[in-house]
Design an enzyme around this catalytic site. Structure first.
Site, PDB file in Angstrom:
ATOM      1  N   GLU A 135     -10.093  60.729  45.853  1.00  0.00           N
ATOM      2  CA  GLU A 135      -9.465  60.609  45.063  1.00  0.00           C
ATOM      3  C   GLU A 135      -8.233  59.132  45.365  1.00  0.00           C
ATOM      4  O   GLU A 135      -8.439  58.648  46.363  1.00  0.00           O
ATOM      5  CB  GLU A 135      -8.897  61.713  44.921  1.00  0.00           C
ATOM      6  CG  GLU A 135      -8.161  62.771  46.927  1.00  0.00           C
ATOM      7  CD  GLU A 135      -7.935  64.066  46.716  1.00  0.00           C
ATOM      8  OE1 GLU A 135      -8.618  64.519  46.052  1.00  0.00           O
ATOM      9  OE2 GLU A 135      -7.347  64.049  47.628  1.00  0.00           O
ATOM     10  N   LYS A 192      -4.861  57.496  46.574  1.00  0.00           N
ATOM     11  CA  LYS A 192      -3.407  58.195  47.486  1.00  0.00           C
ATOM     12  C   LYS A 192      -2.140  57.949  46.960  1.00  0.00           C
ATOM     13  O   LYS A 192      -2.072  56.597  46.485  1.00  0.00           O
ATOM     14  CB  LYS A 192      -3.915  57.431  49.012  1.00  0.00           C
ATOM     15  CG  LYS A 192      -2.329  57.174  49.796  1.00  0.00           C
ATOM     16  CD  LYS A 192      -3.250  57.364  50.650  1.00  0.00           C
ATOM     17  CE  LYS A 192      -2.167  57.278  51.869  1.00  0.00           C
ATOM     18  NZ  LYS A 192      -0.972  57.473  51.210  1.00  0.00           N
ATOM     19  N   ASP A 237       2.164  57.789  45.923  1.00  0.00           N
ATOM     20  CA  ASP A 237       2.427  56.836  47.080  1.00  0.00           C
ATOM     21  C   ASP A 237       3.968  58.046  46.369  1.00  0.00           C
ATOM     22  O   ASP A 237       4.425  57.167  45.625  1.00  0.00           O
ATOM     23  CB  ASP A 237       2.576  55.584  46.450  1.00  0.00           C
ATOM     24  CG  ASP A 237       3.214  54.595  47.678  1.00  0.00           C
ATOM     25  OD1 ASP A 237       3.993  55.704  48.426  1.00  0.00           O
ATOM     26  OD2 ASP A 237       4.019  52.873  47.690  1.00  0.00           O
ATOM     27  N   TYR A 274      -3.604  68.179  46.453  1.00  0.00           N
ATOM     28  CA  TYR A 274      -4.501  67.615  45.963  1.00  0.00           C
ATOM     29  C   TYR A 274      -4.966  68.897  47.067  1.00  0.00           C
ATOM     30  O   TYR A 274      -6.221  68.342  48.331  1.00  0.00           O
ATOM     31  CB  TYR A 274      -4.224  66.899  46.843  1.00  0.00           C
ATOM     32  CG  TYR A 274      -2.994  65.668  47.776  1.00  0.00           C
ATOM     33  CD1 TYR A 274      -3.034  67.014  48.509  1.00  0.00           C
ATOM     34  CD2 TYR A 274      -2.297  64.883  47.632  1.00  0.00           C
ATOM     35  CE1 TYR A 274      -1.908  66.306  49.891  1.00  0.00           C
ATOM     36  CE2 TYR A 274      -1.354  64.777  47.943  1.00  0.00           C
ATOM     37  CZ  TYR A 274      -1.134  65.139  49.483  1.00  0.00           C
ATOM     38  OH  TYR A 274      -0.035  65.213  49.729  1.00  0.00           O
ATOM     39  N   LYS A 319      -6.511  51.578  52.287  1.00  0.00           N
ATOM     40  CA  LYS A 319      -5.633  51.356  51.742  1.00  0.00           C
ATOM     41  C   LYS A 319      -5.863  50.352  50.851  1.00  0.00           C
ATOM     42  O   LYS A 319      -6.526  49.137  50.488  1.00  0.00           O
ATOM     43  CB  LYS A 319      -4.326  50.845  52.551  1.00  0.00           C
ATOM     44  CG  LYS A 319      -4.203  51.774  53.620  1.00  0.00           C
ATOM     45  CD  LYS A 319      -2.510  52.724  53.221  1.00  0.00           C
ATOM     46  CE  LYS A 319      -1.865  52.086  52.904  1.00  0.00           C
ATOM     47  NZ  LYS A 319      -0.826  53.168  53.524  1.00  0.00           N
ATOM     48  N   CYS A 358      26.204  19.923  38.059  1.00  0.00           N
ATOM     49  CA  CYS A 358      25.286  20.322  37.926  1.00  0.00           C
ATOM     50  C   CYS A 358      24.494  19.445  38.832  1.00  0.00           C
ATOM     51  O   CYS A 358      23.973  18.362  38.317  1.00  0.00           O
ATOM     52  CB  CYS A 358      24.728  20.312  36.711  1.00  0.00           C
ATOM     53  SG  CYS A 358      23.459  20.041  35.407  1.00  0.00           S
ATOM     54  N   CYS A 371      22.664  17.101  35.453  1.00  0.00           N
ATOM     55  CA  CYS A 371      22.913  16.008  34.766  1.00  0.00           C
ATOM     56  C   CYS A 371      24.287  15.500  35.363  1.00  0.00           C
ATOM     57  O   CYS A 371      25.137  14.270  35.088  1.00  0.00           O
ATOM     58  CB  CYS A 371      23.601  16.037  33.401  1.00  0.00           C
ATOM     59  SG  CYS A 371      24.599  17.629  33.225  1.00  0.00           S
ATOM     60  N   CYS A 411      27.023  24.372  33.820  1.00  0.00           N
ATOM     61  CA  CYS A 411      27.025  23.918  33.563  1.00  0.00           C
ATOM     62  C   CYS A 411      27.766  23.725  32.449  1.00  0.00           C
ATOM     63  O   CYS A 411      27.335  23.896  31.183  1.00  0.00           O
ATOM     64  CB  CYS A 411      25.590  22.774  33.274  1.00  0.00           C
ATOM     65  SG  CYS A 411      25.755  21.098  32.801  1.00  0.00           S
ATOM     66  N   CYS A 460      23.567  18.703  28.573  1.00  0.00           N
ATOM     67  CA  CYS A 460      22.833  18.428  29.842  1.00  0.00           C
ATOM     68  C   CYS A 460      21.023  18.474  29.516  1.00  0.00           C
ATOM     69  O   CYS A 460      20.454  19.066  28.722  1.00  0.00           O
ATOM     70  CB  CYS A 460      23.515  19.524  30.598  1.00  0.00           C
ATOM     71  SG  CYS A 460      21.660  19.952  32.236  1.00  0.00           S
TER      72      CYS A 460
END
Ligand code: IVH
Length: 673
Positions: free
Chosen positions: A118, A120, A122, A231, A317, A411, A414, A429, A434
């Site tokens: 089944e 696992k 979390d 479970y 896992k 920048c 540019c 910028c 640019c």
């Protein structure tokens, strides 16, 4: 409040309501087969609440009114677990699972096992006790021997039965163990809300579930969406099997995860693990592996435990989605608005099936919050479908030679000055020309949810901008004049140039709302663009709208309004709009009146739809008086599902919400093909 004797009819009515509501909770939250409307349910709940308020003697420990939260507690009493709540031994590869299988076969010799495999889950393990069929105690796992008593919080979880269903007689005492979880979509929603309210966000759904269960005010817990899967059924019986126990749990009214299989070989168990390793993202909750349990309780008892884990089970896992690596550099990416986004360049690391070599750092504040330096070892996490992110600097002493990231003066694209806007986390910028900003604007204009110009992705845009063939979106529509030059470019060729020019031509006919979005006006996303197109019906009248005209519209606030006015008063933008019009791009919307076919109905869209983008469908739904929501809840009317629908579909099925296909949708709005 009345005291004294409770009349028999009131007493009977309260009992009736409790039973009715419990039945609906079970049908709704466990079986996903609701039979009454939310309103009817709410009415019964209100009636019971009123009766209990009037006659406190009617309050029972299994009353569904407790689901909305009881009195806050100061401290959780500590309770003992008997038998202790064990943990599971881990296997990290199929080979390790095979070793487990060999050990078992040796021990059981002539009596080979069957395995029940089944999910696992979390989440957070809890133990629930029922006396004479009524939930009397809920506790966290704690250290396995002792945990916290959190009964009032557990009662708020709607899928946990407060009273067992199924036919008595029940054994007078029963303990059920399982996992409390938060669904992924609910988690996202909650975090978004918390972020908006300036509260701390949770790292993942498990932390959110754990944090919620430990809250002292069950009223708050009741508003946090938790789920439960049972479970294990603690029973004294020597006979029977795990699978039978799962069936019994379901009969008693518990939600049992439906994904489990009974197999005879470890290879089949491993196949189940492989199946879910690649599909875990499609589930509405997080799993981190599968649990392989020996099915026969007699076998389980024969094998017993080693230290704190049963010998008869193992968790296989999935590969971790977290990894450690080094930040080798931090670069700045320049977006179409000029916003500078720092990006961490990483030593490539393999995480959960892909190689990760970059992670976004959002803005300078994020870097400061992490206290991140270039050269640091960091923990990177790749969630279900999100971009990898750095969640922390790795623990332990900092390496030598690391250096702080400093915002440059100019920048990186540019060289123009960089500015930080008052009250915003971003640096910008300042140069409108640019090249990075120019590219960003063109990419945005051509993107799928804007003008949807096929073949005009990042790489193609770069070439066109570098060659100075394209400076603004309007230049795209004169590109055919440079066909010769394009065809002679390396890697482009006759055919792809032809296709590109054709899709540019086709884009002239896009509906108005797409054009409004494509212009890239600050704060105007696809949704606002649709509202604007709907209201003004042409670029001309939108461009002439005053700030007051704009703020008078429901969805438009002062910030958006100011941004729109500024956009259209900029001579460069006006010129682009004129050029687009001259090139034959459609500048007006339909003036057809709104339909009403979907009046008051709510939709969630999921998966890929053949008949257009998600935004197109959204527009069509709102055009017919319907509403599009972002997440599936019990209030939803329809889930419109395309190809590869993912977790929303699963969630909708769980809640018993009507799922419709694209074709059914067309039929609904009288558009049958
Ligand atoms: S069985 C003795 N089944 O894993 C058996 N546990 O490491 C222990 N878990 O604390 C419990 N999904 O939080 C079992 N299907 C599942 C599970 C599961 C998740 C968690 C549970 C437990 C931990 C054990």
């Amino acid at each position: 409040m009345k005291s004294g004797k409770i009349s028999e009819s009131v007493f009977r009515r309260a009992g009736e309501l409790r039973r009715e509501i419990a039945g609906h909770d079970h049908r709704y939250y466990v079986l996903a087969e609701p039979v009454i409307s939310d309103e009817a349910y709410d009415m019964m709940m209100r009636e019971l609440q009123e009766l209990e308020a009037e006659h406190p003697g009617l309050r029972t420990p299994d009353s569904p009114t407790l689901r909305v939260g009881g009195e806050p507690t100061r401290e959780f009493p500590v309770v003992a677990h008997s038998p202790p709540m064990l943990s599971l031994g881990n296997a990290y590869s199929p080979e390790e699972a095979r070793e487990f299988d060999r050990r078992i076969r040796d021990l059981l010799a002539s009596d080979p096992p069957s395995y029940s495999v089944e999910m696992k889950l979390d989440g957070v393990a809890v133990a629930l006790q029922y006396r004479d069929g009524v939930l009397t105690r809920g506790a966290t796992r704690g250290n396995g021997t002792e945990g916290d008593e959190i009964t009032s919080n557990i009662r708020t979880i709607r899928s946990v039965p407060l009273r067992l269903i199924g036919d008595p007689p029940f054994s007078p005492f029963l303990e059920v163990r399982g996992e409390v979880l938060m669904m992924k979509d609910e988690f996202e929603k909650m975090n978004k809300q918390r972020a908006e309210q300036g509260e701390k966000t949770f790292v993942n759904p498990r932390n959110a579930a754990a944090g919620t269960l430990k809250m002292q005010d069950p009223g708050v817990v009741a508003r946090r969406p938790l789920a439960f899967f049972a479970y294990s059924l603690i029973s004294a019986s020597e006979e029977g099997s795990h699978e039978e126990n799962l069936r019994e749990l379901r009969r008693l009214g518990f939600p049992v995860n439906k994904h489990h299989v009974l197999v005879r070989t470890i290879d089949e168990a491993i196949a189940f693990w492989e199946h879910w390793e690649t599909r875990r993202d499609s589930l509405p909750y997080e799993i981190d592996g599968v649990v392989i349990k020996i099915d026969s309780l007699r076998h389980q008892r024969m094998l017993g435990n080693i230290a704190k884990s049963p010998r008869w089970a193992v968790a296989l896992k999935f590969s971790s989605r977290k990894g450690e690596t080094t930040v080798t550099d931090i670069l700045l990416q320049v977006g179409r608005t000029g916003a500078l986004t720092p990006v961490a360049i990483l030593e490539p690391v393999f995480i959960g099936g892909t190689t990760v070599s970059r992670a976004t750092l959002h803005n300078i504040d994020y870097i400061l919050e992490l206290d991140l330096r270039i050269g640091d070892k960091v923990v990177v996490e790749r969630g279900g479908d999100v971009i990898p992110k750095i969640i922390q600097v790795a623990e332990g002493p900092r390496r030598r030679g690391v250096r702080r990231f400093r915002m440059p003066r100019g920048c990186p694209e540019c060289g123009s000055p960089i500015q930080r806007v008052e009250g915003e986390a971003n640096h910008y910028c300042v140069n409108n020309r640019c090249p990075a900003q120019v590219r960003g604007r063109i990419e945005h204009f051509a993107s799928r949810s804007a003008m949807d110009i096929e073949g005009l992705g990042e790489a193609a845009v770069r070439v066109l901008v570098d060659l100075a063939l394209v400076r603004t979106a309007a230049d795209l529509y004169t590109l055919h004049k440079a066909k010769e030059q394009l065809v002679n470019l390396e890697r482009w060729g006759e055919k792809s140039v032809h296709n590109l020019l054709q899709s540019i031509e086709k884009s002239k006919q896009r509906p108005l709302h797409r054009l409004v979005f494509a212009l890239g006006i600050g704060h105007v996303g696809a949704g606002v663009a649709a509202v604007l197109a709907d209201r003004f019906r042409s670029i001309r009248s939108l461009s002439e709208a005053s700030r007051d005209d704009l703020v008078a519209i429901d969805a438009i606030g002062p910030e958006i309004a100011a941004s729109i006015v500024a956009f259209f008063s900029n001579p460069e933008n006006r010129k682009i709009v004129r050029q687009l019009e001259a090139a034959g791009v459609q500048m007006t919307g339909s003036t057809e009146p709104k339909g009403t076919a979907l009046e008051g109905k709510t939709f969630v869209i999921t998966g890929a739809l053949a008949g257009g983008s998600r935004d197109d469908f959204k527009k069509r739904i709102t055009g017919e008086g319907g509403k599009v929501l972002s997440s599936v809840s019990r209030k939803l009317d329809y889930l419109l599902a395309g190809a590869d629908p993912g977790s929303k579909l699963e969630r909708a099925r769980e809640l018993g919400i009507q799922v419709i296909s694209e074709e059914e949708f067309e039929q609904m709005i009288g558009n049958s093909r």
